[in-house]
Design a protein around this motif. Structure first.
Motif, mmCIF file in Angstrom:
data_model
loop_
_atom_site.group_PDB
_atom_site.id
_atom_site.type_symbol
_atom_site.label_atom_id
_atom_site.label_comp_id
_atom_site.label_asym_id
_atom_site.label_seq_id
_atom_site.Cartn_x
_atom_site.Cartn_y
_atom_site.Cartn_z
ATOM 1 N N GLY A 185 49.706 9.283 36.744
ATOM 2 C CA GLY A 185 50.988 8.974 36.127
ATOM 3 C C GLY A 185 51.684 7.803 36.791
ATOM 4 N N GLU A 186 51.586 7.720 38.114
ATOM 5 C CA GLU A 186 52.205 6.603 38.831
ATOM 6 C C GLU A 186 51.484 5.293 38.530
ATOM 7 N N LEU A 187 50.164 5.347 38.344
ATOM 8 C CA LEU A 187 49.429 4.142 37.968
ATOM 9 C C LEU A 187 49.904 3.612 36.616
ATOM 10 N N CYS A 188 50.242 4.512 35.707
ATOM 11 C CA CYS A 188 50.686 4.106 34.365
ATOM 12 C C CYS A 188 51.972 3.286 34.409
ATOM 13 N N GLN A 189 52.716 3.381 35.496
ATOM 14 C CA GLN A 189 53.985 2.670 35.610
ATOM 15 C C GLN A 189 53.800 1.230 36.088
ATOM 16 N N HIS A 190 52.576 0.843 36.382
ATOM 17 C CA HIS A 190 52.297 -0.498 36.888
ATOM 18 C C HIS A 190 51.352 -1.235 35.933
ATOM 19 N N ALA A 191 51.434 -2.571 35.953
ATOM 20 C CA ALA A 191 50.557 -3.400 35.126
ATOM 21 C C ALA A 191 49.094 -3.181 35.518
ATOM 22 N N SER A 192 48.233 -3.240 34.527
ATOM 23 C CA SER A 192 46.802 -3.037 34.786
ATOM 24 C C SER A 192 45.982 -4.074 34.036
ATOM 25 N N THR A 203 36.518 3.841 27.665
ATOM 26 C CA THR A 203 36.563 5.181 27.082
ATOM 27 C C THR A 203 36.535 6.250 28.157
ATOM 28 N N LEU A 204 35.672 6.090 29.169
ATOM 29 C CA LEU A 204 35.629 7.042 30.272
ATOM 30 C C LEU A 204 36.976 7.122 30.977
ATOM 31 N N LEU A 205 37.573 5.954 31.223
ATOM 32 C CA LEU A 205 38.851 5.909 31.919
ATOM 33 C C LEU A 205 39.957 6.517 31.060
ATOM 34 N N ARG A 206 39.973 6.182 29.782
ATOM 35 C CA ARG A 206 41.010 6.705 28.893
ATOM 36 C C ARG A 206 40.948 8.227 28.817
ATOM 37 N N ARG A 208 39.953 10.243 31.074
ATOM 38 C CA ARG A 208 40.460 10.823 32.318
ATOM 39 C C ARG A 208 41.982 10.917 32.272
ATOM 40 N N PHE A 209 42.637 9.875 31.814
ATOM 41 C CA PHE A 209 44.098 9.888 31.702
ATOM 42 C C PHE A 209 44.557 10.888 30.637
ATOM 43 N N GLU A 210 43.852 10.928 29.505
ATOM 44 C CA GLU A 210 44.230 11.856 28.441
ATOM 45 C C GLU A 210 44.092 13.309 28.880
ATOM 46 N N SER A 211 43.159 13.593 29.797
ATOM 47 C CA SER A 211 42.997 14.961 30.278
ATOM 48 C C SER A 211 44.235 15.454 31.027
#
Length: 306
Positions: A185-192, A203-206, A208-211
């Protein structure tokens, strides 16, 4: 209905241009036009509409296109089966790989292969993994060595050979570097800066976040990991890269999530007769495999934790 006319027909249909089809087949444009005219005479219908220099398939052309591809694939398959009887390893091997695997995994293997089988004409293409999958499905490629899809495909034989541990990384002077531990969640607050949205890696990364009920968005994206590394290194955002690509100017982030792995390997169409050249390439890949038998036996479409 000869195979040369069918090849010309498919080239024009794929390129939507007589001139580009001629370049693709190393023929003159009049030669392409003649072959199309012969085919149209044989089947008794017009296959292309020519309007204001634009080429479009007619209804008959749309009907013939998949059948023509099937005929040519069957002819090629028969030729390979007959050539295999001699036991010789030669001819053309149509093969694709991703840029990352081509740069970091294949060079020593290809060197040994070409030394052992000098009669093989290696037609190697560098493609995104997703495009390579489609090339094998279409029959244009005999084998692909790429990042493997998170989803199985009933028409493909897919074999993992290597595995990449994927790491969350940022530049050494990025604000995230100062965090002792991070959540997704904290990573989502920063530019990537991330692989493209349609790539298997993304897709693998997405997933993981969706889980964890999170929606992952990228500030910038590209399908080339070397470019992602550069963008991350200059501070444009955090990223996810294979462990083998982490250099001194990048820092691995401590993120509170299980390790994320992506499988790399080869795929072939299970209805296709493989040439001796392809069989030898598969043998070379199997010998290069750094995965244990247990891992390969339990390979699934889920996140992988060896």
């Amino acid at each position: 209905m000869d195979t040369q006319s069918l090849q010309a027909f498919l080239a024009v249909a794929d390129c939507q241009s007589f001139s580009r089809a001629a370049d693709k087949l190393h023929l003159t444009q009049p030669a392409i036009s003649k072959r199309i005219a012969v085919l149209e005479e044989q089947v008794g219908v017009r296959l292309f509409d020519r309007i204001n220099r634009r080429i479009a398939l007619t209804e008959a052309g749309h009907l013939l296109r998949p059948r023509a591809r099937h005929i040519l694939l069957a002819v090629d398959d028969s030729r390979r089966a007959l050539a295999n009887l001699s036991g010789k390893v030669g001819g053309r091997l149509s093969m694709a790989t991703s840029h990352h695997i081509g740069l970091h995994r294949l060079p020593p293997l290809l060197r040994r292969y070409t030394q052992r089988h000098p009669e093989v004409q290696l037609g190697l293409e560098f493609l995104d993994s997703e495009q390579a999958y489609q090339g094998v499905l279409d029959g244009r490629l005999e084998i692909a060595v790429v990042t493997l899809s998170p989803e199985p495909h009933e028409r493909l034989d897919v074999v993992p050979i290597w595995v990449d541990r994927m790491c969350f990384v940022c530049a050494a002077d990025h604000p995230l570097h100062r965090a002792a531990s991070l959540t997704l969640g904290e990573l989502c607050q920063h530019a990537s800066v991330l692989p493209g949205p349609l790539t298997f890696t993304r897709t693998l990364l997405r997933r993981r976040f969706e889980s964890e009920g999170l929606r992952l968005t990228a500030s910038m994206s590209t399908n080339y990991l070397e470019t992602l590394k550069m963008m991350c290194r200059v501070g444009l955002g955090w990223s996810m890269l294979p462990e083998s690509m982490i250099s001194q100017d990048l820092v691995e982030l401590d993120v509170a999530t299980p390790p994320l792995y992506r499988p790399l390997g080869y795929l072939v169409h299970h209805d296709r007769t493989l040439s001796n050249a392809a069989r030898c390439m598969i043998e070379a890949l199997e010998q290069a495999c750094d995965l244990g038998a247990d891992y390969r036996a339990t390979f699934t479409d889920q996140d992988i934790t060896p």
